[in-house]
Design a protein around this motif. Structure first.
Motif, PDB file in Angstrom:
ATOM      1  N   ALA A 188     -14.889 -27.165 -17.980  1.00  0.00           N
ATOM      2  CA  ALA A 188     -14.110 -26.805 -17.139  1.00  0.00           C
ATOM      3  C   ALA A 188     -14.266 -25.604 -17.157  1.00  0.00           C
ATOM      4  CB  ALA A 188     -12.843 -27.577 -17.305  1.00  0.00           C
ATOM      5  N   ARG A 189     -13.513 -24.731 -16.152  1.00  0.00           N
ATOM      6  CA  ARG A 189     -13.225 -23.613 -16.442  1.00  0.00           C
ATOM      7  C   ARG A 189     -12.233 -23.265 -17.632  1.00  0.00           C
ATOM      8  NH1 ARG A 189     -11.565 -22.784 -12.003  1.00  0.00           N
ATOM      9  NH2 ARG A 189     -13.614 -22.434 -10.338  1.00  0.00           N
ATOM     10  N   ALA A 190     -11.347 -23.926 -17.351  1.00  0.00           N
ATOM     11  CA  ALA A 190     -10.112 -24.176 -19.224  1.00  0.00           C
ATOM     12  C   ALA A 190     -11.211 -23.606 -20.091  1.00  0.00           C
ATOM     13  CB  ALA A 190      -9.577 -25.527 -19.137  1.00  0.00           C
ATOM     14  N   ASP A 191     -12.540 -24.029 -20.542  1.00  0.00           N
ATOM     15  CA  ASP A 191     -13.459 -24.177 -21.493  1.00  0.00           C
ATOM     16  C   ASP A 191     -13.989 -23.344 -21.370  1.00  0.00           C
ATOM     17  OD1 ASP A 191     -12.645 -26.842 -21.619  1.00  0.00           O
ATOM     18  OD2 ASP A 191     -14.454 -27.805 -20.463  1.00  0.00           O
ATOM     19  N   TYR A 192     -14.229 -22.152 -20.361  1.00  0.00           N
ATOM     20  CA  TYR A 192     -15.034 -20.833 -20.408  1.00  0.00           C
ATOM     21  C   TYR A 192     -13.796 -19.585 -20.998  1.00  0.00           C
ATOM     22  CZ  TYR A 192     -18.945 -22.959 -18.431  1.00  0.00           C
ATOM     23  OH  TYR A 192     -20.325 -24.460 -18.313  1.00  0.00           O
ATOM     24  N   ALA A 193     -12.822 -20.044 -19.912  1.00  0.00           N
ATOM     25  CA  ALA A 193     -11.450 -19.407 -20.675  1.00  0.00           C
ATOM     26  C   ALA A 193     -11.459 -19.073 -21.858  1.00  0.00           C
ATOM     27  CB  ALA A 193     -10.382 -19.191 -19.383  1.00  0.00           C
ATOM     28  N   ALA A 194     -11.240 -20.158 -22.799  1.00  0.00           N
ATOM     29  CA  ALA A 194     -10.845 -20.541 -24.357  1.00  0.00           C
ATOM     30  C   ALA A 194     -11.967 -19.570 -24.945  1.00  0.00           C
ATOM     31  CB  ALA A 194     -10.895 -22.161 -24.427  1.00  0.00           C
ATOM     32  N   ALA A 195     -13.323 -20.042 -24.960  1.00  0.00           N
ATOM     33  CA  ALA A 195     -14.357 -18.703 -25.242  1.00  0.00           C
ATOM     34  C   ALA A 195     -14.129 -17.823 -25.425  1.00  0.00           C
ATOM     35  CB  ALA A 195     -15.744 -19.156 -24.908  1.00  0.00           C
ATOM     36  N   ALA A 196     -13.952 -17.372 -23.895  1.00  0.00           N
ATOM     37  CA  ALA A 196     -14.285 -15.728 -23.576  1.00  0.00           C
ATOM     38  C   ALA A 196     -12.626 -14.872 -24.763  1.00  0.00           C
ATOM     39  CB  ALA A 196     -13.659 -15.529 -22.109  1.00  0.00           C
ATOM     40  N   ALA A 197     -11.654 -15.710 -24.627  1.00  0.00           N
ATOM     41  CA  ALA A 197     -10.638 -15.590 -25.249  1.00  0.00           C
ATOM     42  C   ALA A 197     -10.897 -15.439 -26.932  1.00  0.00           C
ATOM     43  CB  ALA A 197      -9.169 -16.526 -25.272  1.00  0.00           C
ATOM     44  N   ALA A 198     -11.826 -16.575 -27.185  1.00  0.00           N
ATOM     45  CA  ALA A 198     -11.920 -16.350 -28.746  1.00  0.00           C
ATOM     46  C   ALA A 198     -12.687 -15.111 -29.696  1.00  0.00           C
ATOM     47  CB  ALA A 198     -12.546 -17.708 -29.255  1.00  0.00           C
ATOM     48  N   VAL A 199     -13.489 -14.894 -28.159  1.00  0.00           N
ATOM     49  CA  VAL A 199     -15.113 -13.963 -28.887  1.00  0.00           C
ATOM     50  C   VAL A 199     -14.169 -12.595 -28.617  1.00  0.00           C
ATOM     51  CG1 VAL A 199     -16.884 -12.417 -27.308  1.00  0.00           C
ATOM     52  CG2 VAL A 199     -17.055 -14.724 -27.591  1.00  0.00           C
ATOM     53  N   LEU A 200     -12.751 -11.942 -27.932  1.00  0.00           N
ATOM     54  CA  LEU A 200     -12.448 -11.253 -27.416  1.00  0.00           C
ATOM     55  C   LEU A 200     -11.223 -11.056 -28.649  1.00  0.00           C
ATOM     56  CD1 LEU A 200     -11.306 -11.667 -23.927  1.00  0.00           C
ATOM     57  CD2 LEU A 200     -12.798  -9.790 -24.671  1.00  0.00           C
ATOM     58  N   VAL A 201     -10.892 -12.043 -29.513  1.00  0.00           N
ATOM     59  CA  VAL A 201     -10.338 -11.894 -30.371  1.00  0.00           C
ATOM     60  C   VAL A 201     -10.946 -12.063 -31.959  1.00  0.00           C
ATOM     61  CG1 VAL A 201      -8.201 -12.196 -29.310  1.00  0.00           C
ATOM     62  CG2 VAL A 201      -8.872 -14.196 -30.912  1.00  0.00           C
ATOM     63  N   ALA A 202     -12.470 -12.224 -32.137  1.00  0.00           N
ATOM     64  CA  ALA A 202     -13.405 -12.171 -33.627  1.00  0.00           C
ATOM     65  C   ALA A 202     -13.593 -10.590 -33.331  1.00  0.00           C
ATOM     66  CB  ALA A 202     -14.305 -13.436 -32.820  1.00  0.00           C
ATOM     67  N   GLN A 203     -13.843 -10.520 -34.532  1.00  0.00           N
ATOM     68  CA  GLN A 203     -14.689  -9.817 -35.443  1.00  0.00           C
ATOM     69  C   GLN A 203     -16.208  -9.665 -34.982  1.00  0.00           C
ATOM     70  OE1 GLN A 203     -12.476  -6.454 -36.076  1.00  0.00           O
ATOM     71  NE2 GLN A 203     -11.241  -8.405 -35.462  1.00  0.00           N
ATOM     72  N   ASP A 204     -16.735  -8.798 -34.983  1.00  0.00           N
ATOM     73  CA  ASP A 204     -18.846  -8.342 -35.489  1.00  0.00           C
ATOM     74  C   ASP A 204     -19.110  -9.605 -34.338  1.00  0.00           C
ATOM     75  OD1 ASP A 204     -17.481  -6.916 -37.408  1.00  0.00           O
ATOM     76  OD2 ASP A 204     -18.289  -8.898 -38.172  1.00  0.00           O
ATOM     77  N   GLN A 205     -19.471  -8.826 -32.930  1.00  0.00           N
ATOM     78  CA  GLN A 205     -19.269  -9.781 -32.131  1.00  0.00           C
ATOM     79  C   GLN A 205     -20.460  -8.823 -30.680  1.00  0.00           C
ATOM     80  OE1 GLN A 205     -18.498 -13.355 -30.452  1.00  0.00           O
ATOM     81  NE2 GLN A 205     -17.979 -12.798 -32.918  1.00  0.00           N
ATOM     82  N   ALA A 206     -20.660  -7.762 -31.113  1.00  0.00           N
ATOM     83  CA  ALA A 206     -21.588  -6.880 -30.709  1.00  0.00           C
ATOM     84  C   ALA A 206     -23.497  -7.314 -31.060  1.00  0.00           C
ATOM     85  CB  ALA A 206     -21.254  -5.163 -30.590  1.00  0.00           C
ATOM     86  N   GLY A 207     -23.881  -7.777 -29.603  1.00  0.00           N
ATOM     87  CA  GLY A 207     -25.503  -8.110 -29.813  1.00  0.00           C
ATOM     88  C   GLY A 207     -25.450  -9.328 -29.186  1.00  0.00           C
ATOM     89  N   LYS A 208     -24.954  -9.672 -29.472  1.00  0.00           N
ATOM     90  CA  LYS A 208     -24.270 -11.765 -29.776  1.00  0.00           C
ATOM     91  C   LYS A 208     -24.452 -12.062 -28.222  1.00  0.00           C
ATOM     92  CE  LYS A 208     -21.871 -13.344 -33.918  1.00  0.00           C
ATOM     93  NZ  LYS A 208     -20.985 -13.923 -34.705  1.00  0.00           N
ATOM     94  N   VAL A 209     -25.315 -13.440 -28.152  1.00  0.00           N
ATOM     95  CA  VAL A 209     -25.368 -13.606 -26.514  1.00  0.00           C
ATOM     96  C   VAL A 209     -25.055 -15.302 -26.629  1.00  0.00           C
ATOM     97  CG1 VAL A 209     -27.206 -14.451 -24.387  1.00  0.00           C
ATOM     98  CG2 VAL A 209     -27.336 -12.182 -26.267  1.00  0.00           C
TER      99      VAL A 209
END
Length: 284
Positions: free
Chosen positions: A170-191
């Motif tokens: 669901a679109r809401a699942d992808y939105a939750a993932a984006a928000a989780a990544v944006l507030v997490a640390q050390d995300q650069a370079g991840k796929v």
């Protein structure tokens, strides 16, 4: 500050609602083409800034003071690359420390024609030298279940995916993932390869619609052109019908399947079941 581009779109709004659970509204920027459409966000304390993918100066201004930017891919297929390039260049000028980009599942190997602009955007991000993280979103379940009422009425799910398995969420699942990544640390370079926990064929989708609607519904596989024409005749915009038909063919080649469960791991819960999305669609 975290900037969300395309913030008044369906995905952008959901990302912001997720961010508001953990981030002060004053630290969230809704970058939008038409600020008047974001009055509800402004009322919640979100900072609203005018930003147009086709107006680079507006992007530079919108990104001032931003630590992170979520680049939600443009909805204008065929025009995405120059628009995304403008965002990337503006982010670099503004000194943004992380760009998160909503790409497509397995962009580097995907058989879907839609993947071309995403793959090229990923290359632009690499060339830019900006720290970035790739959110390779799989298919939105809404792309298929949006036509569930029509399928129940006509007794058929139309497509060109053969027996290809689709691991949508669901679109809401992808939105939750984006928000989780944006507030997490050390995300650069991840796929992140993001897809639903379970997969289904369009035959199985038809079976689920039949079960919930109480009406006979069968999957009718068609050549790509015929599928696009049939979908358009059921009321879908011609461009969307063409995109769905082409993507179905990609699905028949495995382009919409992934079983890594990275999405549910990222959001800390199972992805939305197909049955739940069908239920919501049939409820209208």
């Amino acid at each position: 500050m975290i900037v969300i581009t395309g913030a008044t779109g369906q995905l952008g709004r959901l990302v912001i609602q997720n961010l508001l659970k953990t981030t002060p509204a004053a630290h969230i920027v809704a970058a939008v083409r038409s600020p008047e459409k974001a009055r509800d966000l402004a009322a919640q304390g979100v900072v609203v800034r005018q930003a147009d993918y086709t107006q680079p100066a507006s992007l530079v201004a919108a990104f001032q003071g931003a630590e992170k930017v979520l680049l939600i891919s443009s909805s204008e297929v065929g025009q995405r690359l120059p628009q995304h390039q403008a965002v990337i260049e503006a982010a670099a000028k503004a000194g943004v420390k992380l760009v998160a980009y909503t790409s497509i599942l397995h962009a580097d190997t995907s058989p879907l024609g839609l993947a071309d602009e995403h793959k090229a955007t990923e290359a632009l991000l690499t060339k830019s030298g900006l720290p970035h993280v790739l959110l390779r979103n799989g298919w939105y379940t809404e792309n298929y279940v949006g036509s569930a009422p029509a399928a129940a009425a006509h007794g058929a799910v139309l497509g060109a995916a053969k027996d290809g398995r689709i691991a949508s969420a669901a679109r809401a699942d992808y939105a939750a993932a984006a928000a989780a990544v944006l507030v997490a640390q050390d995300q650069a370079g991840k796929v992140y390869e993001l897809a639903g926990d379970t997969s289904y064929t369009l035959t199985e989708l038809a079976t689920e619609i039949a079960r919930q609607s109480g009406k006979p519904v069968a999957y009718q596989d068609m050549p790509q052109a015929a599928s696009a024409e049939a979908l358009a005749s059921m009321g879908l915009p011609a461009g969307l019908a063409q995109m769905l038909a082409e993507s179905d063919v990609g699905a028949s080649k495995g382009g919409l399947f992934d079983d890594s469960k990275q999405l549910s791991q990222l959001i800390g819960r199972p992805t939305t079941p197909l049955a739940e999305s069908v239920k919501q669609a049939l409820a209208g």
